[in-house]
Design a protein around this motif. Structure first.
Motif, short mmCIF file in Angstrom:
data_model
loop_
_atom_site.label_atom_id
_atom_site.label_comp_id
_atom_site.label_asym_id
_atom_site.label_seq_id
_atom_site.Cartn_x
_atom_site.Cartn_y
_atom_site.Cartn_z
N LEU A 140 0.83 -1.20 0.00
CA LEU A 140 0.00 0.00 0.00
C LEU A 140 0.86 1.25 0.00
O LEU A 140 0.56 2.23 -0.70
CB LEU A 140 -0.92 -0.02 1.22
CG LEU A 140 -1.86 1.18 1.38
CD1 LEU A 140 -2.79 1.28 0.18
CD2 LEU A 140 -2.65 1.07 2.67
N ARG A 141 1.96 1.23 0.80
CA ARG A 141 2.86 2.39 0.82
C ARG A 141 3.48 2.63 -0.54
O ARG A 141 3.59 3.76 -1.00
CB ARG A 141 3.95 2.20 1.88
CG ARG A 141 3.46 2.36 3.31
CD ARG A 141 4.62 2.56 4.27
NE ARG A 141 5.51 1.41 4.28
CZ ARG A 141 5.37 0.36 5.08
NH1 ARG A 141 4.35 0.31 5.93
NH2 ARG A 141 6.23 -0.64 5.04
N ILE A 142 3.90 1.52 -1.18
CA ILE A 142 4.51 1.65 -2.51
C ILE A 142 3.50 2.20 -3.50
O ILE A 142 3.80 3.10 -4.29
CB ILE A 142 5.05 0.28 -2.98
CG1 ILE A 142 6.24 -0.15 -2.11
CG2 ILE A 142 5.46 0.34 -4.45
CD1 ILE A 142 6.72 -1.56 -2.37
N GLY A 147 1.35 6.45 -6.67
CA GLY A 147 0.20 7.29 -6.99
C GLY A 147 0.53 8.77 -6.86
O GLY A 147 0.18 9.59 -7.72
N ILE A 148 1.22 9.11 -5.76
CA ILE A 148 1.62 10.51 -5.55
C ILE A 148 2.57 10.96 -6.65
O ILE A 148 2.45 12.07 -7.18
CB ILE A 148 2.26 10.68 -4.16
CG1 ILE A 148 1.22 10.45 -3.06
CG2 ILE A 148 2.90 12.06 -4.02
CD1 ILE A 148 1.80 10.41 -1.67
N LEU A 149 3.51 10.07 -7.00
CA LEU A 149 4.45 10.40 -8.08
C LEU A 149 3.71 10.60 -9.39
O LEU A 149 3.99 11.55 -10.14
CB LEU A 149 5.49 9.28 -8.22
CG LEU A 149 6.52 9.45 -9.33
CD1 LEU A 149 7.36 10.70 -9.09
CD2 LEU A 149 7.42 8.22 -9.42
N GLY A 150 2.75 9.70 -9.67
CA GLY A 150 1.98 9.82 -10.90
C GLY A 150 1.19 11.12 -10.96
O GLY A 150 1.16 11.81 -11.99
N ILE A 151 0.55 11.46 -9.82
CA ILE A 151 -0.22 12.71 -9.77
C ILE A 151 0.70 13.92 -9.93
O ILE A 151 0.37 14.88 -10.63
CB ILE A 151 -0.99 12.79 -8.43
CG1 ILE A 151 -2.10 11.72 -8.40
CG2 ILE A 151 -1.59 14.17 -8.23
CD1 ILE A 151 -2.77 11.58 -7.06
#
Length: 347
Positions: A140-142, A147-151
């Motif tokens: 989940l952390r990964i 997800g944050i990187l993608g956003i």
């Protein structure tokens, strides 16, 4: 692929303990390997079975250790397989007596036998559940980080392109007075973004752009007729060769548009153009009239009216092709990877 949650390694003399624990594990729906219960091992090589059961096809190993365990050849093999093939912390020890086992840390005793198979099975179940939860939390952390990187990448791309579009919408027309008839010329070349918007509004086919083109680069692969049509749509026209030259020189007697150093004012000798306005402008604030992309002009280059004038040199040009006085002649119907255009408007 892991088939078992845990494998039970035990000396033959201690199988009565293993039987009790296996029964409790079964009640708790723990997938385990216990050689006494395997029905499909006939004809398989023992060493291969051991490698699979105590390493490749199980997540953890429960060693039931005793004075019998340390003296058994296959118990030693199973121990070595488990330690060699499984990550640290994946080998658990159930101690039936105080016999030390080579290879296992002396200070780590995970479980002790007190005629308590139910308790042992529950501890194993809890350890498995905790490990699975840790794996899911790590996953989940990964996923959250990805997800944050993608956003972040998406927002950066969106902001970048929004800024580029804003810049295109805010492009300026610079007045040039050095000819018989004053005119205004766009300070940057027409970009991919601007030309795409034009095609969307007019329902024209957007010409395929070379690989690695982005919105803020000058549009390419546009024929002379298509360039002329765009100019007319924005209430302008293509520059004549005389007008183009006057705008490029900006009242100065320089070799290149903007100065005597090609490196300072021009994108050239590259594999692709840069964003418009990447280099230093000339004295009128006009960018890229030397280099980046060459530009269509209004004039015919020959008396037979088969070729049009192209000025400025492009990103793939040699330095000599960037000289303001240099000219090319190209067929107006062709699409060229290094040719774009800019707009002129009458005062």
């Amino acid at each position: 692929m892991r088939k078992h949650d845990i494998a039970i390694s035990v000396a033959e003399e201690d199988t009565d303990v293993a039987d009790l624990i296996a029964a409790e594990l079964k009640n708790l729906n723990v997938r385990y390997y216990y050689y006494k219960e395997e029905k499909d091992n006939l004809g398989k090589h023992l060493i291969n079975l051991t490698m699979d059961a105590y390493g490749k096809r199980t997540k953890y190993v429960l060693l039931i250790t005793s004075r019998f365990f340390v003296n058994k050849y296959w118990s030693g093999i199973e121990l070595q397989m488990a330690l060699a093939q499984l990550p640290q912390g994946s080998v658990w020890q159930l101690r039936l007596d105080n016999t030390e086992v080579n290879g296992l840390p002396k200070h780590k005793v995970y479980l002790e036998w007190k005629d308590n198979p139910g308790e042992i099975a529950k501890v194993v179940k809890e350890k498995l559940t905790r490990r699975k939860r840790m794996v899911w939390e790590r996953l989940l952390r990964i996923c959250t980080m990805l997800g944050i990187l993608g956003i972040t990448v998406f927002l950066w791309y969106w902001i970048y392109n929004t800024c580029c579009r804003w810049r295109i919408l805010k492009q300026e027309y610079v007045s040039v007075l050095a000819t018989e008839r004053p005119f205004k010329i766009s300070n940057v070349e027409v970009t991919v973004a601007a030309y795409r918007e034009y095609c969307m509004v007019t329902h024209k086919v957007f010409p395929e752009q070379p690989f690695q083109s982005v919105d803020s680069m000058p549009v390419r692969n546009v024929t002379w007729e298509e360039a002329k049509a765009y100019c007319e749509f924005v209430k302008g026209r293509l520059p004549s060769e005389l007008e183009w030259t006057a705008a490029a020189l900006a009242g100065k007697n320089t070799v290149y548009s903007g100065g005597t150093s090609a490196a300072a004012v021009a994108v050239y000798h590259k594999v692709k153009p840069a964003n418009v306005g990447h280099k230093k402008p000339n004295a009128l604030g006009i960018y890229d009239m030397s280099g980046n992309v060459a530009e269509w002009c209004e004039d015919w280059a020959d008396s037979a009216h088969t070729l049009k004038v192209v000025k400025g040199g492009g990103y793939d040009s040699a330095v000599g092709e960037l000289v303001v006085s240099n000219r090319r002649a190209e067929r107006p119907e062709v699409r060229l990877r290094d040719v774009g255009f800019r707009v002129v408007k009458d005062n």
